[in-house]
Design a protein around this motif. Structure first.
Motif, PDB file in Angstrom:
ATOM      1  N   GLY A  22      18.658  37.096  -0.819  1.00 37.96           N
ATOM      2  CA  GLY A  22      19.731  37.916  -1.367  1.00 37.96           C
ATOM      3  C   GLY A  22      21.026  37.155  -1.542  1.00 37.96           C
ATOM      4  N   ALA A  23      20.932  35.840  -1.798  1.00 31.67           N
ATOM      5  CA  ALA A  23      22.121  34.991  -1.864  1.00 31.67           C
ATOM      6  C   ALA A  23      23.014  35.366  -3.043  1.00 31.67           C
ATOM      7  N   TRP A  24      24.306  35.139  -2.853  1.00 29.99           N
ATOM      8  CA  TRP A  24      25.289  35.452  -3.884  1.00 29.99           C
ATOM      9  C   TRP A  24      26.472  34.502  -3.776  1.00 29.99           C
ATOM     10  N   ALA A  25      27.293  34.519  -4.824  1.00 32.54           N
ATOM     11  CA  ALA A  25      28.516  33.720  -4.847  1.00 32.54           C
ATOM     12  C   ALA A  25      29.692  34.655  -5.110  1.00 32.54           C
ATOM     13  N   GLU A  26      30.874  34.203  -4.727  1.00 32.78           N
ATOM     14  CA  GLU A  26      32.072  35.021  -4.902  1.00 32.78           C
ATOM     15  C   GLU A  26      32.540  34.972  -6.357  1.00 32.78           C
ATOM     16  N   ARG A  27      32.842  36.151  -6.882  1.00 33.47           N
ATOM     17  CA  ARG A  27      33.190  36.269  -8.290  1.00 33.47           C
ATOM     18  C   ARG A  27      34.352  35.357  -8.678  1.00 33.47           C
ATOM     19  N   SER A  28      35.380  35.273  -7.839  1.00 34.25           N
ATOM     20  CA  SER A  28      36.548  34.462  -8.177  1.00 34.25           C
ATOM     21  C   SER A  28      36.175  32.997  -8.348  1.00 34.25           C
ATOM     22  N   GLN A  29      35.268  32.503  -7.474  1.00 36.62           N
ATOM     23  CA  GLN A  29      34.860  31.101  -7.564  1.00 36.62           C
ATOM     24  C   GLN A  29      33.973  30.860  -8.779  1.00 36.62           C
ATOM     25  N   VAL A  30      33.104  31.815  -9.076  1.00 37.31           N
ATOM     26  CA  VAL A  30      32.230  31.682 -10.239  1.00 37.31           C
ATOM     27  C   VAL A  30      33.059  31.676 -11.526  1.00 37.31           C
ATOM     28  N   GLU A  31      34.007  32.607 -11.615  1.00 33.18           N
ATOM     29  CA  GLU A  31      34.833  32.676 -12.822  1.00 33.18           C
ATOM     30  C   GLU A  31      35.670  31.413 -12.995  1.00 33.18           C
ATOM     31  N   ALA A  32      36.178  30.875 -11.881  1.00 38.53           N
ATOM     32  CA  ALA A  32      36.954  29.630 -11.962  1.00 38.53           C
ATOM     33  C   ALA A  32      36.087  28.481 -12.451  1.00 38.53           C
ATOM     34  N   GLU A  33      34.827  28.449 -12.004  1.00 40.48           N
ATOM     35  CA  GLU A  33      33.928  27.384 -12.447  1.00 40.48           C
ATOM     36  C   GLU A  33      33.591  27.532 -13.928  1.00 40.48           C
ATOM     37  N   ARG A  34      33.415  28.761 -14.385  1.00 36.15           N
ATOM     38  CA  ARG A  34      33.118  28.956 -15.810  1.00 36.15           C
ATOM     39  C   ARG A  34      34.302  28.518 -16.678  1.00 36.15           C
ATOM     40  N   VAL A  35      35.508  28.791 -16.208  1.00 38.24           N
ATOM     41  CA  VAL A  35      36.694  28.348 -16.945  1.00 38.24           C
ATOM     42  C   VAL A  35      36.729  26.820 -17.001  1.00 38.24           C
ATOM     43  N   ALA A  36      36.438  26.176 -15.862  1.00 34.49           N
ATOM     44  CA  ALA A  36      36.450  24.707 -15.824  1.00 34.49           C
ATOM     45  C   ALA A  36      35.373  24.121 -16.730  1.00 34.49           C
ATOM     46  N   ARG A  37      34.194  24.744 -16.760  1.00 38.08           N
ATOM     47  CA  ARG A  37      33.130  24.241 -17.633  1.00 38.08           C
ATOM     48  C   ARG A  37      33.513  24.412 -19.111  1.00 38.08           C
ATOM     49  N   ALA A  38      34.153  25.549 -19.403  1.00 38.70           N
ATOM     50  CA  ALA A  38      34.569  25.788 -20.783  1.00 38.70           C
ATOM     51  C   ALA A  38      35.600  24.766 -21.244  1.00 38.70           C
ATOM     52  N   ALA A  39      36.362  24.240 -20.265  1.00 39.27           N
ATOM     53  CA  ALA A  39      37.375  23.228 -20.583  1.00 39.27           C
ATOM     54  C   ALA A  39      36.782  21.836 -20.684  1.00 39.27           C
ATOM     55  N   GLY A  40      35.472  21.729 -20.485  1.00 41.31           N
ATOM     56  CA  GLY A  40      34.806  20.442 -20.665  1.00 41.31           C
ATOM     57  C   GLY A  40      34.450  19.696 -19.404  1.00 41.31           C
ATOM     58  N   ARG A  41      34.706  20.285 -18.226  1.00 37.73           N
ATOM     59  CA  ARG A  41      34.369  19.582 -16.989  1.00 37.73           C
ATOM     60  C   ARG A  41      32.860  19.633 -16.763  1.00 37.73           C
ATOM     61  N   THR A  42      32.279  18.510 -16.391  1.00 36.26           N
ATOM     62  CA  THR A  42      30.854  18.458 -16.066  1.00 36.26           C
ATOM     63  C   THR A  42      30.708  18.253 -14.570  1.00 36.26           C
ATOM     64  N   PRO A  43      29.665  18.842 -13.961  1.00 32.27           N
ATOM     65  CA  PRO A  43      29.491  18.699 -12.514  1.00 32.27           C
ATOM     66  C   PRO A  43      29.127  17.272 -12.140  1.00 32.27           C
ATOM     67  N   PRO A  44      29.729  16.728 -11.082  1.00 33.92           N
ATOM     68  CA  PRO A  44      29.402  15.354 -10.675  1.00 33.92           C
ATOM     69  C   PRO A  44      27.986  15.274 -10.116  1.00 33.92           C
ATOM     70  N   ALA A  45      27.290  14.218 -10.464  1.00 36.17           N
ATOM     71  CA  ALA A  45      25.934  14.020  -9.941  1.00 36.17           C
ATOM     72  C   ALA A  45      26.005  13.607  -8.478  1.00 36.17           C
TER      73      ALA A  45
END
Length: 364
Positions: A65-88
């Motif tokens: 039943g794992a979940w993530a916090e909405r504020s953190q997810v939304e912040a990550e989506r904004v960062a991805r939309a701005a072109g940030r890629t996750p570090p390997a």
């Protein structure tokens, strides 16, 4: 009337949770998590920056039943939309292999409780654990003693695996043959099989056990044996060790106040008590390994099992903190070949200031 102003209404809590399977597009195998992951009871499972190891781990998280916090997810989506890629992440290390094993154990522990294949599955899992111990027992001990994340939801699993590690090292110190070592290792993994959920709850519970919890605790050795028999386990040493791991040779244990307790059960009890002492709970910090060894020695003076455990893990086992004569604070990283003085890595300078660079020291 007591104000409820600080309490978050349940509906708001649900709205702030995004199930992990709904953010799969933000998660990549072999990459670091961009946010922390919690279980259905809001207990930490994985911290931000933890590497997602494989699909099996992701599936186990979803099943919890794992979940993530909405504020953190939304912040990550904004960062991805701005072109940030996750570090390997770097290539998998031995530490990562232990973490992968933990999640394999999580999946095993949530299999149907009376599965006829349970015994074979536990035996196969123990073989993997033993292979990692043989590869580097000091790394295994380091992980058992350094708890950077207090993931109480996973405490039943980590405790079982760490007890298996300590039991194996103790049995080797006693000179046991391989089949007996396997029996006590499997017993360590399954001694609390019937109360894993209760263990997770009590690891963060800030009140004394309830009457119902105490009843379950006293019944769990025999309940575990029943599950193991139903799962096809016929190894008498394994089953006896589980049944008796809370018995004391003096007749003060439970559930039957036995005076004649098997040697394997005594190894199990010693490992269980030692690891419980050096593991933190929500209401108390972890005890220093040196103090845990001292108490074990004092409580069981002259006892061969206690002495074997202390010799096996070391007076200053990997993961324990020590202060050097120079004033430096260091962490033990390797047990000595002889004696009690470990190999350490410095964490601070002689004035107590954190080190920018660690230095290896032989304290002998």
């Amino acid at each position: 009337m007591k104000s409820d102003a600080t309490q978050v209404p349940p509906m708001t809590q649900d709205l702030d949770r995004i199930p992990l399977n709904e953010v799969r597009d933000l998660l990549h195998i072999g990459h670091k998590l961009p946010f922390r992951v919690l279980d259905a009871q809001a207990r930490l499972l994985l911290n931000e920056g933890h590497v997602l190891l494989n699909e099996a781990q992701f599936d186990s998280l979803v099943e919890r039943g794992a979940w993530a916090e909405r504020s953190q997810v939304e912040a990550e989506r904004v960062a991805r939309a701005a072109g940030r890629t996750p570090p390997a992440a770097p290539p998998p290390s031995l530490f990562d292999r232990w973490d992968r094993l933990l999640w394999d154990f999580d999946k095993l522990s949530r299999a149907p409780p009376r599965s006829a294949a349970l015994g074979h599955a536990v035996t196969a899992f123990f073989a993997q654990l033993q292979a990692l111990v043989e590869r580097d027992a000091d790394v295994a001990l380091f992980l058992a003693l350094r708890h950077d994340d207090q993931r109480f939801a996973l405490y039943p699993l980590t405790h079982a695996m760490h007890c298996a590690l300590v039991a194996v090292l103790t049995a080797r110190q006693l000179g046991w043959p391989a089949p007996r070592i396997a029996s006590v290792g499997c017993a360590a993994l399954t001694m609390n099989w019937s109360m894993f959920d209760l263990q997770a709850t009590m690891a963060e519970q800030d009140t004394p056990p309830t009457a119902r919890q105490l009843k379950l605790i006293r019944a769990h050795p025999e309940a575990a044996v029943e599950l193991l028999r139903a799962g096809g386990v016929t190894d008498d040493e394994w089953l006896t060790a589980v049944a008796q791991h809370h018995e004391h040779p003096g007749g003060t244990g439970y559930p039957h106040a036995l005076t004649d307790v098997s040697e394997a059960a005594q190894v199990l009890r010693a490992a269980d008590v030692y690891m419980a002492k050096v593991s933190a709970r929500a209401t108390r910090p972890a005890m220093a390994p040196q103090q845990a060894s001292r108490e074990l020695f004092q409580q069981r003076t002259g006892d061969a099992v206690a002495m074997a455990l202390i010799r096996a893990v070391g007076v200053h086992p990997p993961g324990s903190l020590v202060q050097l004569r120079s004033g430096e604070v260091a962490v033990a990283i390797h047990r000595p070949a002889t004696g009690t003085q470990p190999i350490v890595a410095t964490l601070s300078d002689s004035a107590g200031h954190p080190c920018a660079q660690t230095y290896r020291r032989d304290t002998a």
